[in-house]
Design a protein around this motif. Structure first.
Motif, short mmCIF file in Angstrom:
data_model
loop_
_atom_site.label_atom_id
_atom_site.label_comp_id
_atom_site.label_asym_id
_atom_site.label_seq_id
_atom_site.Cartn_x
_atom_site.Cartn_y
_atom_site.Cartn_z
N ILE A 550 34.73 35.01 34.39
CA ILE A 550 34.09 34.33 35.51
C ILE A 550 35.10 34.09 36.63
O ILE A 550 34.86 34.40 37.80
CB ILE A 550 33.48 32.99 35.06
CG1 ILE A 550 32.31 33.23 34.10
CG2 ILE A 550 33.01 32.16 36.26
CD1 ILE A 550 31.79 31.96 33.43
N ASP A 551 36.26 33.55 36.28
CA ASP A 551 37.26 33.17 37.27
C ASP A 551 37.83 34.37 38.02
O ASP A 551 38.42 34.20 39.10
CB ASP A 551 38.41 32.42 36.60
CG ASP A 551 38.00 31.06 36.06
OD1 ASP A 551 36.91 30.58 36.43
OD2 ASP A 551 38.77 30.49 35.26
N ALA A 552 37.67 35.56 37.47
CA ALA A 552 38.28 36.75 38.07
C ALA A 552 37.78 37.03 39.47
O ALA A 552 38.44 37.73 40.25
CB ALA A 552 38.04 37.97 37.18
N ILE A 553 36.63 36.48 39.85
CA ILE A 553 36.09 36.76 41.17
C ILE A 553 36.65 35.83 42.25
O ILE A 553 36.55 36.13 43.44
CB ILE A 553 34.55 36.67 41.16
CG1 ILE A 553 33.95 37.38 42.37
CG2 ILE A 553 34.07 35.22 41.09
CD1 ILE A 553 32.45 37.51 42.34
N ASN A 554 37.25 34.71 41.84
CA ASN A 554 37.76 33.74 42.82
C ASN A 554 38.79 34.39 43.72
O ASN A 554 39.81 34.91 43.26
CB ASN A 554 38.39 32.55 42.11
CG ASN A 554 37.46 31.80 41.18
OD1 ASN A 554 37.90 31.16 40.25
ND2 ASN A 554 36.16 31.88 41.41
N GLY A 555 38.55 34.37 45.02
CA GLY A 555 39.47 34.96 45.98
C GLY A 555 39.50 36.48 45.96
O GLY A 555 40.38 37.09 46.57
N ASP A 556 38.53 37.11 45.26
CA ASP A 556 38.54 38.57 45.11
C ASP A 556 37.12 39.12 45.24
O ASP A 556 36.71 40.01 44.51
CB ASP A 556 39.14 38.94 43.75
CG ASP A 556 39.41 40.43 43.61
OD1 ASP A 556 39.86 41.05 44.59
OD2 ASP A 556 39.16 40.98 42.52
#
Length: 734
Positions: A550-556
């Motif tokens: 889930i966190d992999a999309i933050n800022g990306d």
């Protein structure tokens, strides 16, 4: 008995009938009844639930309360089928959100029959399962909703949107009347969050009120003379409870009825804060106390244990991040100690319910494309007091959990990609599958989950006549070398020897996911029905695959997710010979709208685009949204403190590469992604002479909810796709 490694792909099946089935239509979808959460009676014999009827011609949605007997459902392991026939109660008036009185002789509900949304009481004959009388409880100018009965039966709590400066009903009524009659509709703002989701707040706050429960009336008597003036339990310039799009209540009574716990955010800058806290207040008057003040992130959905010792609730630990993992917490009311019952459990906790003995909590949680039912013990299993036994109990896509008073039967709602919600039941006992992290513990792969059965089959008569396709799941290697899941729905009368055009759907959130669930707004079955293969990818940022994913999309935003989408489509094109890779259209809403806008400037592989309520200019979107915490987390600050990230992922800066015909859709009342985002995109497309069209809804928000608007939406979207990649396109040289 079914095993977890198999049941994660189990789908609700529809019995086959001899008559020929027809492709799914929009009219079919509007005919389906929309079943709400189950509410078992105190004696465990009945289940109340609401079901919404849609009248397409009248452009209305009307809820009614239904009832179904639960007798015998606790013996589902015996292989019994449907335990009774559901039926509508009080057909003469709209009715929603039923809640039983503790004695089972009455139930509360919400109705708009008189004076807008108000609280009503129905008298109930438990032997016959019928309503013997209906009485209006409230007549509040600001209207009332969300009623709950105190466990001791003495009080009823409900919510109302009132002016915080008003001390009584007369003041609220006067101000509402003045606003309605005034020819000037201007508003003055002095702080942020002046509008939320799809409404302007207009100086009002949501408060919780309590009113003494009326005594049982004598035959032929009403309740009017018994009703007292409601008392505001949460006065002040705060929303109590906080705004919610649905799900479990953010307030609850203690078992003795003397205390109420609720959720409120008292931060000065609410628009940039997710710091919702739990507060407790005496029902008979007193000062409220914040019991989660030391957690600067979100706390929500309190629920007292039946023995009164604990308050269970959901908590997030990272301030400002609305998509942090939701943990199941336990607050000891005597010591103030808090425990995380889901430490190491790598999935979001959904709805939950206490077992009657207070020794366990049953909860739903996302797991890949499903939402399983788990149980966790409330006493630690180790000497250090840090480990709590967790087991998976029921497969499928489940929510809205309840348990019968004897603790023997779980009752819950279930949906699938081929059927909307129905009420189901399962034995609460059973070993299930040890699942410390949410997955089966190593060495226990041969475990078995509990059997379950349908309690209602409200929509089966219609569904049995429709050709619906179960989804296929496929896995591929995506960004960062991670395994990523894709889902595919085939059209009716599918022939693998033929070539089919593709509708490539991109989900919103972005912390959401495609799964074995039902949607009325973006329905894969309806998209496939007119001869398309529907492909959906759960890219980095999707829920159900662990918090790291889930966190992999933050800022990306345009990085790994875009790579996943392209690699997933590449895989499908190579793996399935029936896909026509020259006839593909990409469609998305919310974050999906952002992503198709990004796709528009970064690949020309699609023959058309459908962009609904998508972010086009990241900087202007920050300046026009209401929930600033979302943009400031995802883009690591404000456009003034971290403009580089905003500009790096802004679709509008790639406009010179736009070539694909695009349909733009936006609603005027969308305050999450302001309508100006859609206007900017459409203006850009028109100035670049790219074939484009805009569908504008002056009366819709982030979602298209009105029945006839929904019909126009589906017609316009499907016509656009057909024009560029469907049968019409084949004959027009495209």
């Amino acid at each position: 008995m079914r095993r977890l490694v198999i049941v994660l792909a189990v789908l609700l099946t529809v019995p086959a009938f001899s008559q020929a089935k027809h492709p799914f239509t929009f009219e079919d979808m509007m005919t389906l009844k929309r079943v709400g959460e189950p509410v078992p009676s105190p004696d465990g014999k009945w289940v109340l639930f609401s079901a919404v009827d849609v009248d397409l011609a009248a452009n209305t949605k009307t809820p009614h309360v239904w009832i179904v007997p639960l007798a015998g459902v606790s013996h589902v392991s015996a292989g019994l089928g449907n335990m009774g026939e559901e039926r509508k109660l009080m057909a003469e008036q709209d009715a929603d959100r039923p809640r039983w009185a503790p004695d089972g002789k009455r139930f509360l509900f919400v109705s708009t029959k008189e004076d807008g949304s108000q609280i009503w009481i129905a008298d109930f004959d438990g032997a016959a399962g019928t309503v013997t009388g209906v009485h209006k409880l409230t007549s509040i100018a600001a209207e009332a909703s969300g009623p709950i009965w105190s466990p001791d039966g003495r009080n009823i709590a409900f919510t109302s949107d009132v002016y915080p400066e008003c001390q009584d009903e007369a003041c609220n009524k006067r101000k509402l009347d003045e606003a309605a009659k005034s020819p000037v509709k201007a508003l003055i703002f002095t702080r942020l969050l002046y509008r939320h989701w799809n409404v302007y707040k207009e100086g009002k706050r949501t408060h919780i009120f309590v009113i003494p429960a009326p005594t049982l009336p004598k035959t032929g008597e009403g309740l009017g003379t018994q009703v007292s003036v409601p008392r505001d339990l949460t006065p002040g310039d705060y929303d109590s409870p906080v705004f919610s799009l649905g799900g479990q209540d953010n307030y609850a009574f203690s078992p003795d009825g003397q205390e109420l716990c609720y959720v409120s955010n008292h931060d000065k800058l609410e628009a940039a804060s997710t710091n919702n806290d739990l507060w407790i207040v005496p029902v008979n008057g007193g000062t409220a106390k914040n019991i989660t003040a030391d957690n600067p992130a979100g706390d929500s959905t309190p629920l007292y244990s039946p023995d009164g010792r604990y308050i269970a609730y959901r908590a997030q630990f990272r301030p400002g991040y609305e998509s942090d993992r939701s943990r199941l917490m336990l607050y000891d009311r005597k010591s103030g100690e808090r425990k995380d019952l889901t430490e190491g459990f790598d999935h979001w906790v959904g709805s939950f319910v206490w077992m009657p003995d207070s020794k366990a909590i049953v909860f739903s949680a996302d797991h890949k494309a499903h939402a399983l039912i788990y149980v966790v013990q409330t006493e630690p299993s180790d000497r250090a007091g840090a480990k709590f036994l967790r087991r998976a109990l029921v497969a499928g896509y489940n929510d809205d959990l309840a348990v019968t008073p004897d603790g023997k039967t779980l009752v819950f709602s279930r949906m699938s990609i081929v059927a909307p919600n129905e009420i189901y039941a399962s034995d609460a006992a059973g070993d299930g599958c040890p699942a410390t992290t949410g997955d089966v513990d190593p060495g226990n792969e041969n475990c078995s989950l509990n059997p379950n059965r349908a309690v209602t089959r409200v929509n089966e008569p219609l569904l049995s006549q429709i050709s619906l396709s179960k989804y296929d799941s496929f896995w591929f290697t995506g960004a960062h070398g991670d395994k990523v899941e894709g889902l595919m729905v085939k059209p009716p009368n599918f022939d693998p020897k033929q070539k089919y055009p593709v509708k490539f759907l991109v989900h919103g959130g972005p912390q959401g996911a495609w799964g074995d669930d039902w949607s009325y707004r973006w329905n894969p079955e309806l998209f496939a029905a007119n001869g398309y293969v529907v492909i959906m990818i759960n890219f980095h940022g999707s829920t159900g695959y662990g918090q790291k994913f889930i966190d992999a999309i933050n800022g990306d935003w345009g990085g790994a997710p875009f790579e996943d989408l392209m690699l997933g489509l590449d895989y499908a094109e190579k793996a399935y010979s029936f896909i026509d890779k020259d006839r593909e259209c990409a469609l998305g809403a919310s974050y999906g709208g952002y992503m198709v806008n990004w796709i528009l400037g970064h690949t020309n592989r699609f023959k058309c685009i459908v962009s609904h309520d998508g972010m086009f200019n990241t900087e202007s979107a920050w300046g026009t949204t209401e929930e600033l915490w979302f943009n400031e987390w995802e883009f690591k600050g404000t456009p003034y403190t971290n403009r580089e990230v905003y500009r790096k992922w802004s679709p509008h800066l790639s406009a010179t590469s736009f070539k694909t015909p695009t349909l733009v859709i936006h609603g005027q009342k969308d305050y999450r992604l302001d309508v100006s985002e859609g206007f900017q995109l459409f203006t850009t497309l028109q100035r670049l002479n790219i074939p484009s069209k805009m569908l504008y809804f002056p009366d819709e928000g982030h979602w298209v909810l009105k029945p006839q608007n929904s019909r126009l939406w589906y017609q316009t979207v499907n016509d656009w796709v057909d024009q560029w990649v469907g049968k019409q396109a084949l004959g027009s040289g495209h």
